[in-house]
Motif scaffolding. Sequence first.
Motif, PDB file in Angstrom:
ATOM      1  N   THR A 123       0.849  -1.192   0.000  1.00  0.00           N
ATOM      2  CA  THR A 123       0.000   0.000   0.000  1.00  0.00           C
ATOM      3  C   THR A 123       0.881   1.238   0.000  1.00  0.00           C
ATOM      4  OG1 THR A 123      -1.784  -1.125   1.203  1.00  0.00           O
ATOM      5  CG2 THR A 123      -1.758   1.286   1.274  1.00  0.00           C
ATOM      6  N   TYR A 124       0.642   2.116  -0.951  1.00  0.00           N
ATOM      7  CA  TYR A 124       1.436   3.343  -1.088  1.00  0.00           C
ATOM      8  C   TYR A 124       0.681   4.522  -0.486  1.00  0.00           C
ATOM      9  CZ  TYR A 124       4.609   0.951  -4.281  1.00  0.00           C
ATOM     10  OH  TYR A 124       5.528   0.091  -4.831  1.00  0.00           O
ATOM     11  N   HIS A 125       1.344   5.249   0.405  1.00  0.00           N
ATOM     12  CA  HIS A 125       0.760   6.481   0.921  1.00  0.00           C
ATOM     13  C   HIS A 125       0.517   7.454  -0.230  1.00  0.00           C
ATOM     14  CE1 HIS A 125       0.047   9.825   3.621  1.00  0.00           C
ATOM     15  NE2 HIS A 125       0.911  10.540   2.925  1.00  0.00           N
ATOM     16  N   PRO A 126      -0.655   8.145  -0.319  1.00  0.00           N
ATOM     17  CA  PRO A 126      -1.691   8.239   0.706  1.00  0.00           C
ATOM     18  C   PRO A 126      -2.908   7.352   0.474  1.00  0.00           C
ATOM     19  CG  PRO A 126      -1.979  10.010  -0.852  1.00  0.00           C
ATOM     20  CD  PRO A 126      -0.843   9.167  -1.372  1.00  0.00           C
ATOM     21  N   SER A 127      -2.724   6.176  -0.134  1.00  0.00           N
ATOM     22  CA  SER A 127      -3.874   5.308  -0.404  1.00  0.00           C
ATOM     23  C   SER A 127      -4.644   4.939   0.860  1.00  0.00           C
ATOM     24  CB  SER A 127      -3.406   4.018  -1.099  1.00  0.00           C
ATOM     25  OG  SER A 127      -2.847   4.288  -2.358  1.00  0.00           O
ATOM     26  N   GLU A 128      -3.917   4.864   1.983  1.00  0.00           N
ATOM     27  CA  GLU A 128      -4.585   4.453   3.228  1.00  0.00           C
ATOM     28  C   GLU A 128      -5.588   5.482   3.722  1.00  0.00           C
ATOM     29  OE1 GLU A 128      -1.228   7.010   4.853  1.00  0.00           O
ATOM     30  OE2 GLU A 128      -1.669   5.794   3.081  1.00  0.00           O
ATOM     31  N   VAL A 129      -5.429   6.742   3.307  1.00  0.00           N
ATOM     32  CA  VAL A 129      -6.279   7.823   3.819  1.00  0.00           C
ATOM     33  C   VAL A 129      -7.758   7.559   3.533  1.00  0.00           C
ATOM     34  CG1 VAL A 129      -6.779  10.296   3.647  1.00  0.00           C
ATOM     35  CG2 VAL A 129      -4.409   9.494   3.613  1.00  0.00           C
ATOM     36  N   ALA A 130      -8.043   6.938   2.400  1.00  0.00           N
ATOM     37  CA  ALA A 130      -9.437   6.682   2.014  1.00  0.00           C
ATOM     38  C   ALA A 130     -10.162   5.772   2.995  1.00  0.00           C
ATOM     39  CB  ALA A 130      -9.468   6.064   0.611  1.00  0.00           C
ATOM     40  N   PHE A 131      -9.419   5.019   3.804  1.00  0.00           N
ATOM     41  CA  PHE A 131     -10.045   4.042   4.695  1.00  0.00           C
ATOM     42  C   PHE A 131     -10.020   4.464   6.162  1.00  0.00           C
ATOM     43  CE2 PHE A 131      -7.698   1.792   1.242  1.00  0.00           C
ATOM     44  CZ  PHE A 131      -8.796   1.523   0.450  1.00  0.00           C
ATOM     45  N   SER A 485     -11.685  15.108   6.872  1.00  0.00           N
ATOM     46  CA  SER A 485     -12.393  14.406   5.796  1.00  0.00           C
ATOM     47  C   SER A 485     -13.129  15.370   4.871  1.00  0.00           C
ATOM     48  CB  SER A 485     -13.368  13.380   6.381  1.00  0.00           C
ATOM     49  OG  SER A 485     -14.291  13.993   7.258  1.00  0.00           O
ATOM     50  N   VAL A 486     -13.779  16.390   5.432  1.00  0.00           N
ATOM     51  CA  VAL A 486     -14.497  17.361   4.598  1.00  0.00           C
ATOM     52  C   VAL A 486     -13.507  18.141   3.746  1.00  0.00           C
ATOM     53  CG1 VAL A 486     -15.958  19.415   4.616  1.00  0.00           C
ATOM     54  CG2 VAL A 486     -16.409  17.552   6.225  1.00  0.00           C
ATOM     55  N   GLU A 487     -12.359  18.474   4.325  1.00  0.00           N
ATOM     56  CA  GLU A 487     -11.331  19.197   3.577  1.00  0.00           C
ATOM     57  C   GLU A 487     -10.748  18.332   2.469  1.00  0.00           C
ATOM     58  OE1 GLU A 487      -9.567  22.089   7.113  1.00  0.00           O
ATOM     59  OE2 GLU A 487      -8.849  20.025   6.924  1.00  0.00           O
ATOM     60  N   GLN A 488     -10.589  17.036   2.742  1.00  0.00           N
ATOM     61  CA  GLN A 488     -10.062  16.124   1.731  1.00  0.00           C
ATOM     62  C   GLN A 488     -10.985  16.063   0.517  1.00  0.00           C
ATOM     63  OE1 GLN A 488      -9.691  12.530   3.974  1.00  0.00           O
ATOM     64  NE2 GLN A 488      -7.733  13.095   4.882  1.00  0.00           N
ATOM     65  N   GLU A 489     -12.280  16.040   0.785  1.00  0.00           N
ATOM     66  CA  GLU A 489     -13.245  16.003  -0.315  1.00  0.00           C
ATOM     67  C   GLU A 489     -13.149  17.277  -1.158  1.00  0.00           C
ATOM     68  OE1 GLU A 489     -17.077  15.325   1.375  1.00  0.00           O
ATOM     69  OE2 GLU A 489     -16.535  13.377   2.220  1.00  0.00           O
ATOM     70  N   GLN A 490     -13.041  18.413  -0.482  1.00  0.00           N
ATOM     71  CA  GLN A 490     -12.931  19.675  -1.199  1.00  0.00           C
ATOM     72  C   GLN A 490     -11.610  19.749  -1.977  1.00  0.00           C
ATOM     73  OE1 GLN A 490     -15.148  22.704  -1.519  1.00  0.00           O
ATOM     74  NE2 GLN A 490     -13.681  22.403  -3.177  1.00  0.00           N
ATOM     75  N   ALA A 491     -10.531  19.328  -1.333  1.00  0.00           N
ATOM     76  CA  ALA A 491      -9.223  19.377  -1.980  1.00  0.00           C
ATOM     77  C   ALA A 491      -9.191  18.516  -3.235  1.00  0.00           C
ATOM     78  CB  ALA A 491      -8.135  18.930  -1.007  1.00  0.00           C
ATOM     79  N   SER A 492      -9.812  17.348  -3.181  1.00  0.00           N
ATOM     80  CA  SER A 492      -9.805  16.464  -4.345  1.00  0.00           C
ATOM     81  C   SER A 492     -10.548  17.078  -5.520  1.00  0.00           C
ATOM     82  CB  SER A 492     -10.407  15.098  -3.981  1.00  0.00           C
ATOM     83  OG  SER A 492     -11.780  15.223  -3.654  1.00  0.00           O
ATOM     84  N   LEU A 493     -11.582  17.887  -5.238  1.00  0.00           N
ATOM     85  CA  LEU A 493     -12.317  18.547  -6.314  1.00  0.00           C
ATOM     86  C   LEU A 493     -11.455  19.600  -7.008  1.00  0.00           C
ATOM     87  CD1 LEU A 493     -15.818  19.062  -4.621  1.00  0.00           C
ATOM     88  CD2 LEU A 493     -15.192  17.374  -6.366  1.00  0.00           C
TER      89      LEU A 493
END
Length: 550
Positions: A123-131, A485-493
């Motif tokens: 598993t490569y960082h940041p793949s773990e963040v999603a879980f 988590s809310v910031e991650q969603e916004q950042a991904s957009l």
Amino acid sequence: MKNAGQLSRRQILAAAGFVGLATLTGCGGDDGGDSKDLSKKQNGAMKEYRVGQRFKASKPLSFPVLHNNNPVYPMKDGWLFWKELARRTGVTLKPIAVPLSDYEKKRSVLIGAGDAPFLIPKTYHPSEVAFVSSGAILPVSEYVHLMPNFRDKVRKWKLEPELDSIRQSDGKYYLLPGLHEKVKSGYSLSLRTDVLDRLGLSLPTTWDEVYEVFRALRAEYPDRYPFSDRWSTNTPFPAGALTSYLGQAYGVRAGWTYDNISYDAKADAFVFTGATDGYRQMVEYLRKLVGEKLMDPESFTQTDEDAVQKLLGEESFAISANPQELVQNYRYNLEKQVKGSKIEMVPVPLGPAGPVVMGGARLENGVMISSKALKSDSFVAMMQFVDWLWYSDEGQKFAKWGVEGTTYTYSGGRYELKPGISLMGSDPDAPKDLQKDYGFFNGVFTYGGSWALVSSSFSPDEKRFQDAMARREQLPIGPAHPLRSVEQEQASLWDTPLRDHVTQNTLKFALGKRPLSAWDSYVAELKAKNMDRLVGLHNEARARFEKENG
């Protein structure tokens, strides 16, 4: 070769002098023990497990593990690896094989459905963040007190800043990464040295010298491009390999390692990579090569096979390389087609940033632990086992080389494969292969370690290259700045359209389809796509994390 998805994982730069958070004990802490009661989870565990001691379960155990099935050495139930691992440790692994091409998707499906095995490696960082938010994986930083070898290597190699860079907003990290004593570099420029010798040219050590060498080659062979490159079609980023190592000369992550957000140690702030002066200077250098016909413009779009065929057909004299491709492909095939040919890979040429390598590169892919594992009465034994196999000197040597006297011999500090066994083409006529037939040197279990172990499989060419690169200074690792988590969603957009715009315009600038005089307009376009807001989000996250965690 790592693919683009693997190499573009966020591994950010860190401020010099930033105090590692690994010593904190406020929320379970890495070294301060665990607030949860593990007294009923000791089944099979060793009572006095410590550094340098082989883990041996007090009773037979088995643990399920997700296995990334590499088509180069597809998994076999009869591998000596499984048999010898069970003999040494008392642990039988139950692999769930998933094709390499489908690994990340299948892993996500299994975790989402609650069907993931206890051990989830590769598993490569940041793949773990999603879980993290779902609670599907453990905050492993709370349990490393059960892992003496892991903690010992972090302490000895001063890896606390790297671990801080993968912490989440709760101050914990959810991935046990591979740990390297030294940075291991992968790619650089290779050149036909027999042609250089004939023209009285030396191997270049800086990008200015590369430019002069290419000019001399072009003058001698005006109908050919001195440099025609590869590794562009397997990544959305143009010239992925080249820009990855060229970017180092300007202190920026580009190509395979590109990340929108990077840390500027001088400004002590996060910045947008694709708008920095260093990134602009890198693009200007590419444009100069293409504009003066020193670099084949098809380098950004052609297949690997086409690029290699141009080298072998003497239509070009330079190409990106890694040590394996240099020996097994370029040199081997050139010698068959061009009598007296020679080709060498140079340490990454230097530029304005000086003799540096990018920070954060001492962490590799690692292991996630399913939250279900904590319910097992053998949890402590499992963590001890993980510590031995992935982080002890003995476990790492076993996973890499196998069984002494059976697959290898060791004398005078050198590992030698037993006669009749090949590793990655080292003996094309050997009837057995260390990976395919025995299961060792498997990317699921073999990564990280001391420099002595990591370099033990280097060819003479790679050893020279890696020794030179290891002497360079690592740029500082960026301070932890985990998003909620809310910031991650916004950042991904915001992140994806910004990345796409950088990618598209890097190619346009390099090919001359957009003049470099339009750089300010390009930056204004990034701002219109929320560049400043994305940067602000990360700087605010950094400030918040430091305030909440001391």
